[in-house]
Motif scaffolding. Structure first.
Motif, short mmCIF file in Angstrom:
data_model
loop_
_atom_site.label_atom_id
_atom_site.label_comp_id
_atom_site.label_asym_id
_atom_site.label_seq_id
_atom_site.Cartn_x
_atom_site.Cartn_y
_atom_site.Cartn_z
N GLN A 88 6.02 6.35 1.63
CA GLN A 88 4.43 6.72 0.89
C GLN A 88 5.05 5.86 0.40
O GLN A 88 3.68 4.99 -0.27
N ALA A 89 5.57 5.60 -1.31
CA ALA A 89 5.57 5.06 -1.87
C ALA A 89 5.36 3.36 -2.30
O ALA A 89 4.51 2.80 -2.62
N VAL A 90 6.00 2.79 -1.07
CA VAL A 90 6.05 1.27 -0.26
C VAL A 90 4.45 1.25 -0.14
O VAL A 90 4.19 0.29 -0.56
N HIS A 91 3.49 2.24 0.38
CA HIS A 91 2.26 2.11 1.00
C HIS A 91 1.52 2.48 -0.22
O HIS A 91 0.40 1.62 -0.05
N ASN A 92 1.80 3.02 -1.15
CA ASN A 92 0.65 3.13 -1.87
C ASN A 92 0.55 1.69 -2.90
O ASN A 92 -0.43 1.13 -3.53
N SER A 93 2.13 1.26 -2.96
CA SER A 93 2.75 0.15 -4.00
C SER A 93 1.76 -1.12 -3.38
O SER A 93 0.15 -1.51 -3.87
N HIS A 94 1.36 -0.91 -2.04
CA HIS A 94 1.42 -2.39 -1.55
C HIS A 94 -0.32 -2.84 -1.36
O HIS A 94 -0.68 -3.75 -1.45
N VAL A 95 -0.73 -1.50 -1.26
CA VAL A 95 -2.28 -1.21 -1.25
C VAL A 95 -2.72 -1.69 -2.75
O VAL A 95 -4.16 -2.16 -2.92
N LEU A 96 -1.96 -1.19 -3.85
CA LEU A 96 -3.19 -1.61 -4.99
C LEU A 96 -2.35 -3.47 -5.21
O LEU A 96 -3.19 -4.17 -5.99
N ILE A 97 -1.42 -3.48 -4.94
CA ILE A 97 -1.11 -5.43 -4.64
C ILE A 97 -2.38 -6.40 -4.04
O ILE A 97 -2.86 -7.41 -4.62
N GLN A 98 -2.29 -5.86 -3.22
CA GLN A 98 -3.35 -6.40 -2.09
C GLN A 98 -4.68 -6.40 -2.91
O GLN A 98 -5.22 -7.30 -2.99
N SER A 99 -4.81 -5.58 -3.69
CA SER A 99 -6.32 -5.04 -4.37
C SER A 99 -6.59 -5.68 -5.83
O SER A 99 -7.80 -6.29 -5.50
#
Length: 294
Positions: A88-99
């Motif tokens: 879940q941390a990978v998912h949330n971190s990557h969504v933020l990075i992409q944004s």
């Protein structure tokens, strides 16, 4: 196999992409920045973050921008969470990075203890995760540039996704009825209750959640409550159960009739069936005949 030193992980990640044929870069674009450095200094977007988004900055560090190719930025990063929270941390971190980046898509290689995971965002995808890897050979087997389309940026990205994505992301959404095995009703010899069907369907439809346990991260996946809310579908399943029960009763009657046909009663006078005493005498005679022949 992976470096135990988080500060050196970018070297391993870059070497892995280079060995697979994706880049000839020998140095990353930047290395081992903190999450705050990355968000507020490396990215030129002026974004106001919510408290929840700021909390995501505590999930990772040592983020390195390895290289950029075909409009896709490749990153490596180190996770700062427990095993139960890592996916879940990978998912949330990557969504933020992409944004916050200006690139069409991003691919991240994240490290947690002795395992690696890939994640993909962009071109309309929020975030797709791979499985976790502890075997370098399995990574290289999939990462080989020969597996990718290199003439089109979008296809290049989606080749990564198709090769690495967890199997449940692109499974067709089944109806309740599709979730039942063909012999589900025929294995039941008594009435099936709604509660029993609900329990079975939830187990079948969410078996992947059990398979991945704490590492499960959905992508627009409804909760079990949303599935069992569909009264119309359940009514259809229950109607099928009733039809099968009726079918079973007819089948049993047919079997009983078949067994009865094995005994030829055509030579018995109809009067025998109307007179209990005559019928009893006939049965006694028939029994004696069977006993004498045996």
């Amino acid at each position: 196999m992976f470096s135990s030193c988080a500060e050196k992980f970018f070297e391993y990640a870059l070497a892995l992409f280079a060995e697979s044929g994706h880049t000839d870069a020998t140095e990353p674009e930047f290395t081992n920045h903190s999450a705050k450095q990355f968000i507020y200094l490396d990215c030129d977007k002026n974004i106001s973050f919510s408290r929840k988004q700021r909390d995501i900055l505590l999930l990772f560090d040592n983020i390195s921008r390895l290289f950029t190719i075909k409009g896709i930025a490749f990153f490596s990063l180190n996770l700062l969470v427990s095993s139960s929270e890592r996916s879940q941390a990978v998912h949330n971190s990557h969504v933020l990075i992409q944004s916050v980046v200006n690139d069409q898509a991003t691919i991240c290689m994240s490290r947690h203890d002795d395992e690696i995971i890939f994640s993909f965002a962009g071109y309309g995808l929020t975030c797709i995760l791979s499985d976790w890897y502890s075997n370098e050979y399995k990574i290289l087997e999939r990462l080989d540039i020969a597996n990718m389309t290199i003439t089109d940026n979008r296809e290049y990205f989606f080749d990564f996704v198709s090769i690495f994505a967890r199997h449940y992301y692109f499974s067709n959404k089944q109806t309740f009825y599709d979730s039942l095995p063909l012999n589900f009703f025929s294995n039941w010899k008594s009435d099936i209750t709604r509660e029993e069907i609900e329990e079975f369907l939830i187990e079948q439809r969410f078996s992947v959640v059990k398979e991945y346990a704490n590492d499960y991260v959905g992508y627009d996946t409804p909760s079990p409550e949303e599935y069992i809310d569909n009264e119309y579908e359940f009514d259809l399943v229950l109607q099928e159960a009733e039809n099968v029960q009726i079918s079973f009763s007819e089948e049993e009657d047919s079997l009983d009739q078949t067994e009865a046909d094995e005994y030829d009663l055509s030579d018995i006078s109809p009067e025998v069936f109307d007179d209990p005493e005559l019928l009893l005498n006939y049965i006694e005679k028939y029994s004696n005949k069977i006993n004498n022949n045996s």
